[in-house]
Write a protein that holds these residues in place. Structure first.
Motif, PDB file in Angstrom:
ATOM      1  N   TYR A  28       0.885  -1.157   0.043  1.00 31.52           N
ATOM      2  CA  TYR A  28      -0.060  -0.030  -0.232  1.00 31.52           C
ATOM      3  C   TYR A  28       0.669   1.274   0.053  1.00 31.52           C
ATOM      4  N   HIS A  29       1.859   1.745   1.000  1.00 32.45           N
ATOM      5  CA  HIS A  29       2.444   2.846   1.026  1.00 32.45           C
ATOM      6  C   HIS A  29       3.554   2.688   0.183  1.00 32.45           C
ATOM      7  N   ASN A  30       3.359   2.615  -1.023  1.00 30.95           N
ATOM      8  CA  ASN A  30       4.341   2.872  -2.322  1.00 30.95           C
ATOM      9  C   ASN A  30       3.945   4.082  -3.122  1.00 30.95           C
ATOM     10  N   LEU A  40       2.645   4.846  -5.952  1.00 36.80           N
ATOM     11  CA  LEU A  40       1.220   4.730  -6.468  1.00 36.80           C
ATOM     12  C   LEU A  40       0.416   5.312  -5.579  1.00 36.80           C
ATOM     13  N   HIS A  41       0.348   5.120  -4.263  1.00 36.48           N
ATOM     14  CA  HIS A  41      -0.337   5.950  -3.109  1.00 36.48           C
ATOM     15  C   HIS A  41      -0.051   7.237  -3.014  1.00 36.48           C
ATOM     16  N   ALA A  42       1.131   7.840  -2.964  1.00 37.47           N
ATOM     17  CA  ALA A  42       1.700   9.177  -3.115  1.00 37.47           C
ATOM     18  C   ALA A  42       1.075   9.649  -4.336  1.00 37.47           C
ATOM     19  N   CYS A  98       5.029  13.818  -1.135  1.00 36.70           N
ATOM     20  CA  CYS A  98       6.226  13.312  -0.188  1.00 36.70           C
ATOM     21  C   CYS A  98       5.798  12.598   1.073  1.00 36.70           C
ATOM     22  N   HIS A  99       4.528  12.610   1.191  1.00 37.08           N
ATOM     23  CA  HIS A  99       4.069  12.404   2.610  1.00 37.08           C
ATOM     24  C   HIS A  99       4.327  11.307   3.247  1.00 37.08           C
ATOM     25  N   ASP A 100       4.641  10.200   2.529  1.00 32.39           N
ATOM     26  CA  ASP A 100       5.075   8.886   2.930  1.00 32.39           C
ATOM     27  C   ASP A 100       6.214   8.293   2.355  1.00 32.39           C
ATOM     28  N   ILE A 101       6.942   9.101   2.284  1.00 33.58           N
ATOM     29  CA  ILE A 101       8.406   8.753   1.943  1.00 33.58           C
ATOM     30  C   ILE A 101       9.168   7.405   2.749  1.00 33.58           C
ATOM     31  N   ALA A 126      -7.068  14.086   1.268  1.00 36.12           N
ATOM     32  CA  ALA A 126      -6.172  13.503   0.312  1.00 36.12           C
ATOM     33  C   ALA A 126      -5.582  12.131   0.473  1.00 36.12           C
ATOM     34  N   ASP A 127      -5.157  11.961   1.813  1.00 40.48           N
ATOM     35  CA  ASP A 127      -4.497  10.541   2.026  1.00 40.48           C
ATOM     36  C   ASP A 127      -5.697   9.445   2.283  1.00 40.48           C
ATOM     37  N   LEU A 128      -6.906   9.815   2.387  1.00 39.66           N
ATOM     38  CA  LEU A 128      -7.880   8.945   2.345  1.00 39.66           C
ATOM     39  C   LEU A 128      -8.934   8.721   1.283  1.00 39.66           C
TER      40      LEU A 128
HETATM   41 ZN   LIG Z   1      -0.452   8.069   3.112  1.00 37.96          ZN
END
Ligand SMILES: [Zn+2]
Ligand SMILES: Cc1nc2ccc(C(=O)NCC(C)C)cc2n2c(-c3cc(OC(C)(C)C)ccc3Cl)nnc12
Ligand SMILES: [Mg+2]
Length: 344
Positions: free
Chosen positions: A80-82, A84-86, A122-125, A234-236
Motif C-alpha cells: 500500500y504505502h508505495n 502509487l499511493h503518493a 512526499c508525505h509517506d516517503i 487526500a490521504d484517504l
Molecule cells: Zn499516506
C-alpha cells in the motif's frame, strides 16, 4: 548531474498522453491508480504545469523532474504505502485545487497550494509498511530518532523530503526568495505531520468548529486546520472512489497490516485484532474506520465546500457495500477461505 534517476531518464518523463485530453482526469470519480506507473512522473509534471507552479515560482523543469524521480525512488515496493499511493494522494490534491478553486477563491495562497501538492507527493516517503506504535515496540532506529516528539514515521517522511531538496540538482524551490522558501518548508512540515492519525484525532473537533463558524481567511489557526483537513482527505481519497477500487485498496492495506501482525507474533507480541490475519474481520474494521474516521473528515470538507458532498456519498455507498459483503465474507470464512481470498 547524471540524467538517470532510478530506472528512469529525466528526459523520458516528457512523453505521456496529455491528461487534460481525458476529461474525467479532472473529476473526483477518476481513479489515478489505473495510470501506468512509468507514466506517473509525467502526469505529476503535467499537473504542476496546469496549476501554473513552474511559472509562478520560476521552477526549472529539469530540476523539478529530477526531484519527482528522486521522490518516486524514495518509496519502497510495499503493498500500500508505495509511490502509487503518493501519486493518487497528489492527484486528489490537484482535484481539490481545481474543483474547489482553492487559490482563485482565496482559501489557499499560491505558496500554500504548492506546499500542499508537494507534501502529498512526499508525505509517506520511505514508509516501511508498519505503524508508529510498531516503531516503538520494535525499538526501530526511527523510534530512537523521533519518539520523544511523536509522529515518528511522519517526521521521517519530512526528513527524507528535506534530504531530497538538498540533493544536487533537485532543489526546484531554489528560485524562491528567503522568506517564501522558509515559509514553504514550514508549510510542508505542518502538512506532512498532519497525516499522523493521532494528530488528526487531536485537532478534529477544532476543524469541525472552524467549518461551522465559517472559514476565516485572516486566521492562521483556520489556515492550519484547512491544510491539515486537505491533507487527511487526500490521504484517504481511495475511499471516495467506486467499490471495486475501495475493496482492492483495502486488500493492500490489510496485506501490510497482516505482515506487521506476523512480525509482532515473531517478536512474541500479541498483535491487535486488525493486524492479525487469523482474527481480523476486514468488513467490520472497514465499516468502523469509514464511519468513525473517513465520513467525519469528508463531512467537514463538505461543510466548507458543498461540492464535496458527492465524496461523502461515495463513502456512504462503500460503507453499505462493506456491510453487505459481511454476510458473504463470513460465509466464505466459514468455508475456511482466508481474509482476502474473499476480497479478490
Ligand atoms: Zn499516506
Ligand atoms: C482504508 C483504511 N483503513 C484503515 C484502517 C485503520 C487505520 C489505522 O491506522 N488505524 C490505527 C491503528 C493502526 C493504530 C488506517 C486506515 N487507513 C488509512 C490511514 C490513515 C491514516 O491517517 C489519516 C490520513 C490521518 C486518517 C494514517 C495511515 C493510514 Cl494506513 N488510509 N486508508 C485506511
Ligand atoms: Mg502516512
Amino acid at each position: 548531474y547524471h540524467m538517470k534517476v532510478g530506472n528512469q531518464d529525466v528526459v523520458d518523463v516528457i512523453m505521456c498522453p496529455n491528461p487534460h485530453d481525458e476529461p474525467c482526469f479532472e473529476k473526483f470519480t477518476f481513479t489515478p491508480r489505473k495510470i501506468l506507473p512509468k507514466e506517473t512522473p509525467c502526469y505529476v509534471l503535467q499537473m504542476m504545469h496546469h496549476l501554473n507552479f513552474l511559472e509562478d515560482f520560476r521552477i526549472k523543469q529539469e530540476t523539478l523532474i529530477r526531484f519527482i524521480l528522486y521522490v518516486k525512488k524514495g518509496y519502497r515496493e510495499l503493498p500500500y504505502h508505495n509511490w502509487l499511493h503518493a501519486f493518487s494522494v497528489a492527484h486528489f490534491a490537484y482535484l481539490c485545487l481545481r474543483n474547489f478553486q482553492l487559490i482563485e477563491r482565496g482559501y489557499l495562497t499560491k505558496l500554500e497550494a504548492l506546499a500542499y501538492f508537494v507534501s502529498c507527493l512526499c508525505h509517506d516517503i520511505d514508509h516501511r509498511g508498519t505503524t508508529n506504535s510498531f516503531q516503538q515496540q520494535s525499538n526501530s532506529v526511527l523510534a530512537s530518532l523521533y519518539s520523544s516528539e511523536g509522529s515518528v514515521m511522519e517526521r521521517h517522511h519530512l526528513s527524507q523530503t528535506l534530504c531530497i531538496l538538498n540533493t544536487e540538482g533537485c532543489n526546484f524551490l531554489e528560485s524562491l526568495n528567503r522568506e517564501d522558501y522558509r515559509r514553504c518548508l514550514d508549510l510542508i512540515k505542518d502538512m506532512i505531520l498532519a497525516t499522523d492519525l493521532a494528530t488528526h484525532y487531536k485537532i478534529h473537533s477544532r476543524q469541525l468548529t472552524m467549518a461551522e463558524e465559517g472559514y476565516d481567511r485572516t486566521s492562521s489557526e483556520h489556515r492550519y486546520y484547512l491544510c491539515g483537513l486537505l491533507m487527511t482527505c487526500a490521504d484517504l481519497s481511495d475511499q471516495t472512489k467506486d467499490w471495486t477500487e475501495t475493496k482492492r485498496v483495502a486488500q493492500l492495506i490489510y496485506s501490510e497490516f497482516f505482515n506487521q501482525g506476523d512480525l509482532e507474533k515473531q517478536m512474541g507480541k500479541e498483535p491487535a485484532n486488525m493486524m492479525d490475519r487469523e482474527k481480523a474481520s476486514i468488513p467490520d474494521h472497514q465499516v468502523e474506520f469509514l464511519t468513525e474516521c473517513c465520513l467525519c473528515i469528508f463531512r467537514i470538507l463538505a461543510v466548507i465546500f458543498p461540492s464535496a458532498k458527492i465524496l461523502v456519498g461515495a463513502i456512504k455507498r462503500n460503507i453499505i457495500c462493506w456491510k453487505s459483503s459481511k454476510d458473504t465474507f463470513n460465509k466464505l470464512c466459514l468455508e475456511g477461505k482466508t481474509s482476502y481470498e474473499v476480497l479478490i
